[in-house]
Design an enzyme around this catalytic site. Sequence first.
Site, PDB file in Angstrom:
ATOM      1  N   TYR A  53       0.842  -1.194   0.000  1.00 24.41           N
ATOM      2  CA  TYR A  53       0.000   0.000   0.000  1.00 24.41           C
ATOM      3  C   TYR A  53       0.879   1.246   0.000  1.00 24.41           C
ATOM      4  O   TYR A  53       1.239   1.799   1.051  1.00 24.41           O
ATOM      5  CB  TYR A  53      -0.942  -0.012   1.205  1.00 24.41           C
ATOM      6  N   HIS A 131      -0.591 -12.186  -0.016  1.00 26.12           N
ATOM      7  CA  HIS A 131      -1.489 -11.229  -0.657  1.00 26.12           C
ATOM      8  C   HIS A 131      -2.190 -11.792  -1.902  1.00 26.12           C
ATOM      9  O   HIS A 131      -3.379 -11.544  -2.106  1.00 26.12           O
ATOM     10  CB  HIS A 131      -0.705  -9.968  -1.034  1.00 26.12           C
ATOM     11  N   SER A 211     -12.829  -4.512  -0.619  1.00 27.04           N
ATOM     12  CA  SER A 211     -13.638  -3.745  -1.570  1.00 27.04           C
ATOM     13  C   SER A 211     -15.124  -4.056  -1.392  1.00 27.04           C
ATOM     14  O   SER A 211     -15.828  -4.310  -2.369  1.00 27.04           O
ATOM     15  CB  SER A 211     -13.188  -4.042  -3.002  1.00 27.04           C
ATOM     16  N   PRO A 212     -15.644  -4.013  -0.176  1.00 25.94           N
ATOM     17  CA  PRO A 212     -17.017  -4.455   0.050  1.00 25.94           C
ATOM     18  C   PRO A 212     -18.077  -3.518  -0.507  1.00 25.94           C
ATOM     19  O   PRO A 212     -19.241  -3.917  -0.650  1.00 25.94           O
ATOM     20  CB  PRO A 212     -17.107  -4.520   1.583  1.00 25.94           C
ATOM     21  N   LEU A 213     -17.684  -2.298  -0.830  1.00 30.26           N
ATOM     22  CA  LEU A 213     -18.669  -1.345  -1.356  1.00 30.26           C
ATOM     23  C   LEU A 213     -18.645  -1.249  -2.864  1.00 30.26           C
ATOM     24  O   LEU A 213     -19.354  -0.435  -3.439  1.00 30.26           O
ATOM     25  CB  LEU A 213     -18.441   0.030  -0.724  1.00 30.26           C
ATOM     26  N   GLY A 214     -17.814  -2.069  -3.509  1.00 30.01           N
ATOM     27  CA  GLY A 214     -17.946  -2.169  -4.952  1.00 30.01           C
ATOM     28  C   GLY A 214     -16.728  -1.892  -5.783  1.00 30.01           C
ATOM     29  O   GLY A 214     -16.745  -2.080  -6.989  1.00 30.01           O
TER      30      GLY A 214
END
Length: 286
Positions: A53, A131, A211-214
């Site tokens: 990151y 990863h 990335s749970p919101l898309g």
Amino acid sequence: MKYRNLGPYKASAISYGNMPLSIEGRPDRATAIDVIHAALDAGVTHIDTAWAYYPSGEEPQYGEGLAAEALRTWDGDRSAISIATKVGHYRNFTDGKPTWAVDDEPEHLKERAHESARALGVETIDLLYSHRPSPDVPYEKVIGALADLLDEGLTRTVGISNVNPDQIRLAHRILGDRLVAVQNQFSPGFRSSEPEIDVTGELGLAFVAWSPLGGYRKPLDEPKFAPFQKIADARGISRAQVILAWELARAPHVIPIPGSHRTATILDSLKAADLELTDTELASLG
């Protein structure tokens, strides 16, 4: 805040991923630390980061250092917080665009893991993931490297990320209960990880949804999100809350890790932990 099991840790049902604070488009460091502090103050007990990151072309491990600094300067109970990091990815440029590449060589994974521990300022990492698998390295060798790091005491627990059911079962056979989590993408626009949710539930592992919101800075397939927006409009809440509550309802071992550039956004997302969708609403979401 409600909590879910993540190996030996009690993770907040909505935990926090710090990638948006760490790569291209990130806010300034002071703002980023304020966002993490706000999440911790609101009850988040698990922070997810990674060796990779950092913006392409810049110094690696920005996200790890940011997480460490945020915890060091927070006035809450550090003992209640777990940090996960991931090794095996790195950033580069392809055709002038920032991209992600994989280096899963076992010795390189071990080197990166030691670098991660130093960046986090710990002798033992709470949770260390591989990863992403590389097609060039037999996966059992990757899992063997994780086993070596466990034996060495560099990490207390391990996980694997971006994997399929066969890879999960292979890792579980080798590592047993020292494997505690699988981190894969899952959202209304990315449901192909349903089999991994089922396998992790069968094996008693946490499924951590990235990335749970898309999708981070990617166009959304809006028709797939329309049913969630309809419920959000009817309830007068954000679509993010509906999405996260739906993911939590999928299974008791699912832990979404949304990220955010802003304090207001993550505080809104955390409200999903207390949002109960009706059976009718869940049925409409599929």
